[in-house]
Design a protein around this motif. Structure first.
Motif, PDB file in Angstrom:
ATOM      1  N   PRO A   1      -2.488  -5.863  -2.860  1.00  0.00           N
ATOM      2  CA  PRO A   1      -3.504  -4.828  -3.058  1.00  0.00           C
ATOM      3  C   PRO A   1      -3.407  -4.209  -4.446  1.00  0.00           C
ATOM      4  N   LYS A   2      -4.398  -3.448  -4.782  1.00  0.00           N
ATOM      5  CA  LYS A   2      -4.390  -2.682  -6.032  1.00  0.00           C
ATOM      6  C   LYS A   2      -3.184  -1.742  -6.040  1.00  0.00           C
ATOM      7  N   GLN A   3      -2.595  -1.530  -7.237  1.00  0.00           N
ATOM      8  CA  GLN A   3      -1.428  -0.656  -7.334  1.00  0.00           C
ATOM      9  C   GLN A   3      -1.757   0.741  -6.823  1.00  0.00           C
ATOM     10  N   GLN A   4      -0.858   1.314  -6.030  1.00  0.00           N
ATOM     11  CA  GLN A   4      -1.078   2.631  -5.437  1.00  0.00           C
ATOM     12  C   GLN A   4      -0.089   3.651  -6.023  1.00  0.00           C
ATOM     13  N   PHE A   5      -0.548   4.901  -6.096  1.00  0.00           N
ATOM     14  CA  PHE A   5       0.247   5.982  -6.669  1.00  0.00           C
ATOM     15  C   PHE A   5       0.549   6.996  -5.578  1.00  0.00           C
ATOM     16  N   ARG A   6       1.752   6.892  -5.050  1.00  0.00           N
ATOM     17  CA  ARG A   6       2.119   7.700  -3.887  1.00  0.00           C
ATOM     18  C   ARG A   6       2.041   9.193  -4.170  1.00  0.00           C
ATOM     19  N   ASN A   7       2.503   9.640  -5.328  1.00  0.00           N
ATOM     20  CA  ASN A   7       2.514  11.075  -5.627  1.00  0.00           C
ATOM     21  C   ASN A   7       1.116  11.672  -5.558  1.00  0.00           C
ATOM     22  N   LYS A   8       0.144  10.951  -6.097  1.00  0.00           N
ATOM     23  CA  LYS A   8      -1.235  11.455  -6.090  1.00  0.00           C
ATOM     24  C   LYS A   8      -1.782  11.506  -4.666  1.00  0.00           C
ATOM     25  N   LEU A   9      -1.513  10.456  -3.889  1.00  0.00           N
ATOM     26  CA  LEU A   9      -1.988  10.418  -2.500  1.00  0.00           C
ATOM     27  C   LEU A   9      -1.355  11.550  -1.686  1.00  0.00           C
TER      28      LEU A   9
ATOM     29  N   ILE B   1      -3.728  11.294   8.481  1.00  0.00           N
ATOM     30  CA  ILE B   1      -2.567  12.183   8.569  1.00  0.00           C
ATOM     31  C   ILE B   1      -1.515  11.600   9.509  1.00  0.00           C
ATOM     32  N   GLY B   2      -1.952  11.064  10.654  1.00  0.00           N
ATOM     33  CA  GLY B   2      -1.011  10.459  11.597  1.00  0.00           C
ATOM     34  C   GLY B   2      -0.243   9.306  10.971  1.00  0.00           C
ATOM     35  N   THR B   3      -0.943   8.463  10.206  1.00  0.00           N
ATOM     36  CA  THR B   3      -0.279   7.342   9.531  1.00  0.00           C
ATOM     37  C   THR B   3       0.727   7.846   8.507  1.00  0.00           C
ATOM     38  N   TYR B   4       0.357   8.887   7.759  1.00  0.00           N
ATOM     39  CA  TYR B   4       1.260   9.457   6.753  1.00  0.00           C
ATOM     40  C   TYR B   4       2.554   9.961   7.402  1.00  0.00           C
ATOM     41  N   PHE B   5       2.429  10.694   8.507  1.00  0.00           N
ATOM     42  CA  PHE B   5       3.614  11.193   9.206  1.00  0.00           C
ATOM     43  C   PHE B   5       4.530  10.048   9.650  1.00  0.00           C
ATOM     44  N   LEU B   6       3.937   9.000  10.202  1.00  0.00           N
ATOM     45  CA  LEU B   6       4.735   7.867  10.674  1.00  0.00           C
ATOM     46  C   LEU B   6       5.442   7.148   9.532  1.00  0.00           C
ATOM     47  N   LEU B   7       4.766   7.021   8.406  1.00  0.00           N
ATOM     48  CA  LEU B   7       5.388   6.390   7.244  1.00  0.00           C
ATOM     49  C   LEU B   7       6.605   7.188   6.775  1.00  0.00           C
ATOM     50  N   LYS B   8       6.459   8.512   6.745  1.00  0.00           N
ATOM     51  CA  LYS B   8       7.587   9.367   6.355  1.00  0.00           C
ATOM     52  C   LYS B   8       8.768   9.197   7.305  1.00  0.00           C
TER      53      LYS B   8
ATOM     54  N   ILE C   1      -7.679   4.057   3.526  1.00  0.00           N
ATOM     55  CA  ILE C   1      -6.694   5.010   3.006  1.00  0.00           C
ATOM     56  C   ILE C   1      -5.340   4.783   3.672  1.00  0.00           C
ATOM     57  N   ALA C   2      -5.344   4.472   4.969  1.00  0.00           N
ATOM     58  CA  ALA C   2      -4.085   4.156   5.651  1.00  0.00           C
ATOM     59  C   ALA C   2      -3.412   2.954   4.991  1.00  0.00           C
ATOM     60  N   GLU C   3      -4.190   1.917   4.644  1.00  0.00           N
ATOM     61  CA  GLU C   3      -3.627   0.765   3.931  1.00  0.00           C
ATOM     62  C   GLU C   3      -3.058   1.177   2.582  1.00  0.00           C
ATOM     63  N   LYS C   4      -3.766   2.049   1.864  1.00  0.00           N
ATOM     64  CA  LYS C   4      -3.289   2.524   0.559  1.00  0.00           C
ATOM     65  C   LYS C   4      -1.952   3.260   0.706  1.00  0.00           C
ATOM     66  N   LEU C   5      -1.859   4.093   1.747  1.00  0.00           N
ATOM     67  CA  LEU C   5      -0.614   4.817   1.981  1.00  0.00           C
ATOM     68  C   LEU C   5       0.547   3.860   2.237  1.00  0.00           C
ATOM     69  N   VAL C   6       0.305   2.859   3.066  1.00  0.00           N
ATOM     70  CA  VAL C   6       1.351   1.874   3.369  1.00  0.00           C
ATOM     71  C   VAL C   6       1.831   1.193   2.087  1.00  0.00           C
ATOM     72  N   SER C   7       0.892   0.759   1.260  1.00  0.00           N
ATOM     73  CA  SER C   7       1.254   0.094   0.000  1.00  0.00           C
ATOM     74  C   SER C   7       2.014   1.032  -0.927  1.00  0.00           C
ATOM     75  N   SER C   8       1.615   2.311  -0.940  1.00  0.00           N
ATOM     76  CA  SER C   8       2.266   3.273  -1.838  1.00  0.00           C
ATOM     77  C   SER C   8       3.706   3.545  -1.413  1.00  0.00           C
ATOM     78  N   PHE C   9       3.974   3.557  -0.119  1.00  0.00           N
ATOM     79  CA  PHE C   9       5.337   3.778   0.360  1.00  0.00           C
ATOM     80  C   PHE C   9       6.237   2.581   0.032  1.00  0.00           C
ATOM     81  N   ALA C  10       5.628   1.408  -0.104  1.00  0.00           N
ATOM     82  CA  ALA C  10       6.427   0.197  -0.364  1.00  0.00           C
ATOM     83  C   ALA C  10       6.956   0.143  -1.788  1.00  0.00           C
TER      84      ALA C  10
END
Length: 453
Positions: free
Chosen positions: A418-426, A239-246, A277-286
């Motif tokens: 990395p494997k393709q990430q889907f931000r909306n689902k995450l 959750i902390g990583t998600y907030f920072l990415l936003k 999961i934090a890595e997945k979030l980073v990739s999805s934001f990119a």
């Protein structure tokens, strides 16, 4: 048993720029000596002018048997730990006394010869000349007062960045402030005692400073401990990583770099899953970002970090108890803080987006080998007790996932796709999780669902 010689045979390895000082040190003793430097091929040509002989570092065993002393010259940038402990192990086998020629540049004007300690190979006591490389940058670092965060902070302080340092440990942040005030009195540094999950306060910091670079080093990291702290691990690491990415996205940060770990590769632990999961979030934001380079930096165990194996051995030794040795076959990647912080700077200059930078895999070192070396240097008959792997631990770690493609191979790191990430689902999963009170079982299910996206 060494035969009598007309001179003392001194072998040295480490920092070539200290060779002249070491030569002068022995010259002043007015005893006959011969100094041989164990070198690798790439530095051979730069030091040939000194009155010193040279020996290929890959072929030193024969000459080591005849040596009277082995001396480690403290390096400005400490690296290649596994190679250097191999030299130390050989010296111990041949009963060659081992010393360190240490230069503490802000305490002593000249190097000193002291008994060798294993920590000499990785503790960063040396502060480098400042430059203006990052003078125009505002760098926000979370977890800035942790072991890795402090190392990163020092590099940017040396390069005159405007620093925004966030940590939730009052004591460690206070000591970091004292250190930076003493060593970099002109540095522009702003300190914030905050939890990264306090979104109101963290957003106010972004609003005030609009950082151009965000280094996200804050994380809960102790594998076995977090197996029973899943709620806190998810809150901080996911959750902390998600907030920072936003926030980085909303405030047009140019570079966002997540500090990750080899435990995120094919994870079996709570800690490893949260970092994956934090890595997945980073990739999805990119994926759709036009303004921010969102990337992750992954490496293995950092030597000397809080709670890591060698400082823990030191504590157990001081408590006069047995060294607790995880499964004798367990091995890990080990890197110095210098290697990590220098690699981080290279990654920021790479202008990539949505990738994982991974430190180049090196030889894995068994924990048993480290324990034997630690006790040999202590000249101790201390025993160690073999224990099973703790919950969440693996026998060996990986630095590359089977789902990742190697895009580039550099001299010290890999660029991975990395494997393709889907931000909306995450995001949907995370927002639903935050709205509901969950049982411990539901926390585990939440991690597994995110990993499967």
């Amino acid at each position: 048993m060494k035969h009598e010689k007309e001179y003392k045979l001194i072998l040295a390895f480490g920092e070539p720029t200290l060779l002249a000082s070491l030569y002068s040190y022995f010259k002043e003793k007015k005893e006959a000596f011969k100094l041989i430097f164990l070198q690798d091929a790439e530095i051979a040509s730069s030091i040939k002018e000194l009155n010193v002989d040279y020996q290929d570092i890959l072929n030193f065993e024969r000459i080591l048997q005849k040596a009277d002393k082995l001396i480690y010259l403290e390096e400005i940038y400490k690296r290649n730990f596994s190679e250097k402990i191999g030299i130390v192990e050989q010296a111990l086998e041949y009963q060659v006394p081992i010393f360190s020629f240490l230069l503490l540049n802000f305490k002593k004007e000249y190097p000193t010869l002291e008994d060798f300690k294993l920590s000499d190979l990785y503790i960063d006591n040396f502060f480098r000349a400042t430059s203006s490389e990052y003078k125009a940058e505002t760098v926000l670092i979370t977890g800035a007062a942790g072991f890795i965060g402090k190392g990163i902070t020092r590099r940017f302080a040396e390069k005159n960045a405007c620093l925004v340092l966030i940590d939730n440990s009052e004591t460690e942040l206070f000591y970091l402030q004292q250190e930076l005030n003493a060593i970099f009195p002109n540095a522009e540094v702003n300190y914030f005692l905050n939890d990264i999950c306090d979104t109101t306060k963290i957003e106010a910091i972004f609003q005030q400073f609009t950082p151009t670079i965000v280094i996200h080093a804050a994380a809960f990291k102790h594998v076995a401990f977090l197996e029973n702290q899943i709620s806190g691990a998810i809150k901080n690491n996911v959750i902390g990583t998600y907030f920072l990415l936003k926030l980085a996205e909303n405030y047009n940060t140019r570079d966002f770099l997540l500090i990750s770990t080899d435990k995120a590769v094919e994870p079996i632990s709570v800690m490893g899953k949260t970092k994956a999961i934090a890595e997945k979030l980073v990739s999805s934001f990119a994926v759709k970002s036009e303004t921010t380079n969102f990337n992750s930096l992954r490496f293995g165990n950092v030597l000397g970090s809080t709670g890591s194996v060698l400082p823990l051995f030191e504590k157990q030794f001081s408590w006069n108890s047995q060294l607790l040795l995880t499964n004798p076959k367990a091995s890990r990647y080990f890197y110095t803080l210098n290697e990590v912080s220098e690699l981080l700077l290279k990654c920021l200059k790479a202008s990539e987006k949505g990738v994982v930078f991974s430190v180049l895999p090196t030889e894995q070192i068994t924990i048993k080998r480290l324990a034997n070396l630690f006790l040999s240097l202590k000249k101790s008959s201390f025993n160690f007790q073999n224990i099973d792997l703790k919950p969440g631990e693996k026998l060996q770690e990986l630095l590359i996932s089977s789902e990742e493609k190697i895009l580039q191979k550099k001299s010290t790191y890999l660029v991975l796709q990395p494997k393709q990430q889907f931000r909306n689902k995450l995001e949907t999963e995370i927002l639903n999780f935050m709205e509901n009170k969950c049982s411990e079982e539901e926390h585990f299910n939440f991690l597994n669902r995110l990993l499967e996206i």
